[in-house]
Write a protein that holds these residues in place. Structure first.
Motif, mmCIF file in Angstrom:
data_model
loop_
_atom_site.group_PDB
_atom_site.id
_atom_site.type_symbol
_atom_site.label_atom_id
_atom_site.label_comp_id
_atom_site.label_asym_id
_atom_site.label_seq_id
_atom_site.Cartn_x
_atom_site.Cartn_y
_atom_site.Cartn_z
ATOM 1 N N PHE A 47 -12.643 -25.382 -20.107
ATOM 2 C CA PHE A 47 -12.732 -26.008 -18.796
ATOM 3 C C PHE A 47 -14.053 -25.708 -18.094
ATOM 4 O O PHE A 47 -14.527 -26.530 -17.311
ATOM 5 N N LYS A 50 -16.233 -28.374 -19.449
ATOM 6 C CA LYS A 50 -15.894 -29.703 -18.937
ATOM 7 C C LYS A 50 -16.251 -29.868 -17.457
ATOM 8 O O LYS A 50 -16.568 -30.964 -17.013
ATOM 9 N N THR A 51 -16.191 -28.772 -16.681
ATOM 10 C CA THR A 51 -16.466 -28.857 -15.239
ATOM 11 C C THR A 51 -17.892 -28.444 -14.900
ATOM 12 O O THR A 51 -18.206 -28.234 -13.730
ATOM 13 N N SER A 58 -12.279 -24.436 -13.043
ATOM 14 C CA SER A 58 -11.845 -24.046 -14.381
ATOM 15 C C SER A 58 -10.701 -23.045 -14.331
ATOM 16 O O SER A 58 -9.803 -23.083 -15.171
ATOM 17 N N THR A 87 -12.910 -37.032 -21.050
ATOM 18 C CA THR A 87 -13.705 -36.652 -19.877
ATOM 19 C C THR A 87 -12.835 -35.820 -18.944
ATOM 20 O O THR A 87 -11.610 -35.809 -19.081
ATOM 21 N N ILE A 88 -13.447 -35.160 -17.984
ATOM 22 C CA ILE A 88 -12.683 -34.319 -17.057
ATOM 23 C C ILE A 88 -11.713 -35.150 -16.229
ATOM 24 O O ILE A 88 -10.596 -34.704 -15.945
ATOM 25 N N ASP A 89 -12.077 -36.369 -15.879
ATOM 26 C CA ASP A 89 -11.160 -37.240 -15.127
ATOM 27 C C ASP A 89 -9.925 -37.582 -15.951
ATOM 28 O O ASP A 89 -8.798 -37.570 -15.445
ATOM 29 N N GLN A 92 -7.682 -34.514 -16.183
ATOM 30 C CA GLN A 92 -6.898 -34.303 -14.970
ATOM 31 C C GLN A 92 -5.727 -35.271 -14.881
ATOM 32 O O GLN A 92 -4.620 -34.885 -14.500
#
Length: 127
Positions: A47, A50-51, A58, A87-89, A92
């Protein structure tokens, strides 16, 4: 010294004498999850990448992922492997969906989408 107006009441106070009931409700929301430290570090590193090294985000995503793994009885590393190309979106959205699977229908977390109002209701709304 001022008198506490809320200290006295005309309602009789009762004490629940059922120790088992109190023990149940005292521990109802406290459930420990055992986490392997190397798995925790691996998930947090995933994380962080990714962030873009956002430590707060994270940490939150790591805790969420570990909790989902415990609820679903799934290995967290398998979940990370499945999310590696996302992707992070998208990650989530996936986490929100997984959390919603274990929630009651009245408390489902929402997505940021606009709802189209019912035309017969809109005509009654005064702006």
């Amino acid at each position: 010294m001022a008198e506490n107006l809320y200290a006295s009441t005309n309602v009789s106070q009762t004490v629940d004498k059922k120790l088992e009931t109190r023990k149940f409700f005292n521990g109802h929301y406290i459930e420990s999850i055992n986490v392997n430290s190397s798995e925790h570090q691996a998930v947090k590193s995933f994380f962080l990448e990714k962030t873009q090294n956002d430590n707060d985000a994270s940490n939150t995503l790591t805790d969420t992922m570990i909790e989902i793994g415990a609820m679903e009885k799934v290995n967290v590393m398998e979940l990370i492997d499945k999310l590696r190309g996302e992707t992070i979106d998208d990650i989530q959205l996936t986490l929100i969906t997984m959390i919603n699977q274990n929630r009651k229908q009245t408390s489902i977390l929402g997505f940021s989408t606009s709802r189209v109002p019912n035309p017969s209701v809109v005509r009654n709304i005064v702006e």
